[in-house]
Scaffold this motif. Structure first.
Motif, PDB file in Angstrom:
ATOM      1  N   THR A   1     -22.404 -43.929   8.673  1.00 51.55           N
ATOM      2  CA  THR A   1     -22.488 -42.556   8.198  1.00 51.55           C
ATOM      3  C   THR A   1     -21.523 -41.653   8.965  1.00 51.55           C
ATOM      4  O   THR A   1     -21.157 -41.934  10.104  1.00 51.55           O
ATOM      5  N   HIS A   2     -21.128 -40.569   8.320  1.00 51.43           N
ATOM      6  CA  HIS A   2     -20.298 -39.562   8.969  1.00 51.43           C
ATOM      7  C   HIS A   2     -21.122 -38.368   9.445  1.00 51.43           C
ATOM      8  O   HIS A   2     -20.643 -37.569  10.248  1.00 51.43           O
ATOM      9  N   LEU A   3     -22.323 -38.219   8.938  1.00 49.41           N
ATOM     10  CA  LEU A   3     -23.166 -37.075   9.283  1.00 49.41           C
ATOM     11  C   LEU A   3     -23.902 -37.342  10.587  1.00 49.41           C
ATOM     12  O   LEU A   3     -24.614 -38.339  10.724  1.00 49.41           O
ATOM     13  N   LEU A   4     -23.728 -36.429  11.558  1.00 49.77           N
ATOM     14  CA  LEU A   4     -24.335 -36.596  12.873  1.00 49.77           C
ATOM     15  C   LEU A   4     -25.569 -35.733  13.084  1.00 49.77           C
ATOM     16  O   LEU A   4     -26.488 -36.132  13.809  1.00 49.77           O
ATOM     17  N   TYR A   5     -25.619 -34.557  12.448  1.00 46.55           N
ATOM     18  CA  TYR A   5     -26.631 -33.573  12.856  1.00 46.55           C
ATOM     19  C   TYR A   5     -26.847 -32.559  11.747  1.00 46.55           C
ATOM     20  O   TYR A   5     -25.888 -32.161  11.065  1.00 46.55           O
ATOM     21  N   ILE A   6     -28.097 -32.153  11.554  1.00 47.36           N
ATOM     22  CA  ILE A   6     -28.436 -31.098  10.595  1.00 47.36           C
ATOM     23  C   ILE A   6     -29.238 -30.025  11.313  1.00 47.36           C
ATOM     24  O   ILE A   6     -30.263 -30.315  11.947  1.00 47.36           O
TER      25      ILE A   6
ATOM     26  N   TYR B   1     -24.023 -22.826   1.769  1.00 43.32           N
ATOM     27  CA  TYR B   1     -25.006 -22.076   0.999  1.00 43.32           C
ATOM     28  C   TYR B   1     -26.307 -22.851   0.812  1.00 43.32           C
ATOM     29  O   TYR B   1     -27.276 -22.303   0.282  1.00 43.32           O
ATOM     30  N   ASP B   2     -26.365 -24.117   1.224  1.00 40.32           N
ATOM     31  CA  ASP B   2     -27.628 -24.861   1.166  1.00 40.32           C
ATOM     32  C   ASP B   2     -28.536 -24.538   2.354  1.00 40.32           C
ATOM     33  O   ASP B   2     -29.557 -25.198   2.558  1.00 40.32           O
ATOM     34  N   MET B   3     -28.149 -23.517   3.152  1.00 40.66           N
ATOM     35  CA  MET B   3     -28.944 -22.988   4.268  1.00 40.66           C
ATOM     36  C   MET B   3     -28.968 -23.915   5.480  1.00 40.66           C
ATOM     37  O   MET B   3     -29.845 -23.822   6.324  1.00 40.66           O
ATOM     38  N   THR B   4     -27.984 -24.810   5.577  1.00 42.46           N
ATOM     39  CA  THR B   4     -27.884 -25.673   6.745  1.00 42.46           C
ATOM     40  C   THR B   4     -26.521 -25.536   7.407  1.00 42.46           C
ATOM     41  O   THR B   4     -25.528 -25.157   6.769  1.00 42.46           O
ATOM     42  N   CYS B   5     -26.509 -25.865   8.690  1.00 41.82           N
ATOM     43  CA  CYS B   5     -25.270 -26.067   9.443  1.00 41.82           C
ATOM     44  C   CYS B   5     -25.264 -27.534   9.844  1.00 41.82           C
ATOM     45  O   CYS B   5     -26.268 -28.033  10.365  1.00 41.82           O
ATOM     46  N   ARG B   6     -24.170 -28.222   9.593  1.00 38.18           N
ATOM     47  CA  ARG B   6     -24.128 -29.664   9.829  1.00 38.18           C
ATOM     48  C   ARG B   6     -22.947 -30.036  10.717  1.00 38.18           C
ATOM     49  O   ARG B   6     -21.933 -29.331  10.755  1.00 38.18           O
ATOM     50  N   VAL B   7     -23.090 -31.170  11.401  1.00 35.21           N
ATOM     51  CA  VAL B   7     -22.031 -31.693  12.267  1.00 35.21           C
ATOM     52  C   VAL B   7     -21.672 -33.097  11.780  1.00 35.21           C
ATOM     53  O   VAL B   7     -22.559 -33.908  11.492  1.00 35.21           O
ATOM     54  N   TRP B   8     -20.359 -33.337  11.691  1.00 35.29           N
ATOM     55  CA  TRP B   8     -19.844 -34.576  11.127  1.00 35.29           C
ATOM     56  C   TRP B   8     -18.864 -35.234  12.089  1.00 35.29           C
ATOM     57  O   TRP B   8     -18.267 -34.568  12.941  1.00 35.29           O
ATOM     58  N   THR B   9     -18.662 -36.528  11.919  1.00 35.87           N
ATOM     59  CA  THR B   9     -17.594 -37.233  12.604  1.00 35.87           C
ATOM     60  C   THR B   9     -16.696 -37.892  11.563  1.00 35.87           C
ATOM     61  O   THR B   9     -17.180 -38.396  10.549  1.00 35.87           O
TER      62      THR B   9
END
Length: 322
Positions: free
Chosen positions: A282-287, A266-274
């Protein structure tokens, strides 16, 4: 962590907010969208069929092939695992509808199994003549793992004697099955989504109102009151992925990598994690953040590694490469 360097392929369906998307398991360029008028609060629904192609110059482009109108909003959908042209949808009137995209206008079968909104549906990719559904009426039809507003994950084992229908007229729709083999207090708030890992059969992830994505290994979990305190609010989860600013509405493990998961929020993003930390820790790869409303659906291409689709209440479908 990266952000998109090129604009995504985009499809806009004015007047119909998207709730879910699914890539075809048979065709690498075919998607379907479950959509609703008035943000799913009241009004009609649509099942959109979409193709991914290329515009002049080789730029990826999306085209709307056809759509089917429904009298109530559509909240979820799943492609058949045994017929390339069939899709099942979950509707706000509680019905489940099976569509053949080679036919016009009407579904080929309708099941009126739920008494309130049917909110989730999925096709079994092991026993391919079965699909599963869940509803706001509190019932689940032939489901192996569920998430709930009570903050729990529940895992069901349909091989146990409690799940064998009794009597000649009994079946899996009329005989309620209530005994979960494992109940996990996954969150202190509503759990909105879960997904099984495609490569690690005992591992699943959950996410919801607490904004965190949690990864669980079923072999490390216990059930019953004595386990509630130690497992409460993710106490023994394998990974805890934090970064979304609002509730997470959808997660999906990559079909190509055992450690990669996508999320829509609902924060208006799609994210990719490892689940494997990067060199920077970090675990966050992509926004992915071009959406201008709630992002409620995401899905990986089954054929093209790194291609991800997202959809939301801005009536837009995006397809992009991570």
């Amino acid at each position: 962590m990266n952000r998109p360097s090129a604009p995504p392929a985009l499809l806009h369906t004015p007047g119909f907010a998207h709730y879910s998307l699914a890539w075809s398991p048979f065709h690498n360029n075919r998607l379907a969208l479950a959509s609703s008028a008035n943000y799913g609060l009241v009004g009609n629904g649509r099942l959109h069929l979409v193709s991914l192609g290329h515009a002049p110059g080789g730029v990826p482009a999306l085209s709307l092939d056809k759509y089917y109108e429904t009298q109530d909003g559509l909240y979820d959908l799943a492609w058949s695992e045994i017929h390339e042209n069939q899709i099942v949808t979950a509707s706000g009137d509680g019905s489940l509808r099976l569509w053949d995209i080679m036919l016009k206008d009407f579904p080929i079968c309708v099941w009126q199994e739920h008494t309130r909104e049917a909110f989730s549906v999925d096709w079994c990719n092991i026993k391919k003549d079965l699909f599963i559904s869940s509803s706001w009426d509190g019932t689940v039809k032939l489901v192996f793992a569920t998430c709930s507003t009570d903050g729990t994950l529940r895992i069901f084992d349909l091989r146990t004697p409690a799940y064998v229908p009794s009597g000649p007229a009994a079946n899996n729709f009329t005989t309620p099955l209530t005994a979960a083999a494992l109940t996990v207090p996954a969150s202190g708030t509503e759990v909105l989504t879960l997904d099984w890992n495609k490569y690690r059969p005992f591992v699943l992830a959950s996410a919801g109102v607490d904004k965190a994505i949690k990864v669980w290994d079923c072999r490390m979990l216990k059930s019953g009151p004595e386990a509630a305190q130690s497992q409460a609010v993710g106490g023994v989860c394998e990974s805890h992925l934090i970064g979304h600013e609002y509730a997470v509405r959808k997660i999906q493990w990559s079909p190509h990598r055992p450690d990669v998961i996508a999320s829509a929020s609902y924060d208006m993003t799609c994210r990719v994690w490892t689940t494997t930390p990067t060199a920077g820790g970090t675990h966050l790869l992509y926004i992915h953040d071009p959406h201008t409303e709630f992002v409620v659906g995401c899905g990986w291409s089954l054929y093209d590694e790194g291609v991800l689709a997202s959809c939301g209440w801005d009536c837009k479908l995006n397809v992009f490469r991570v």
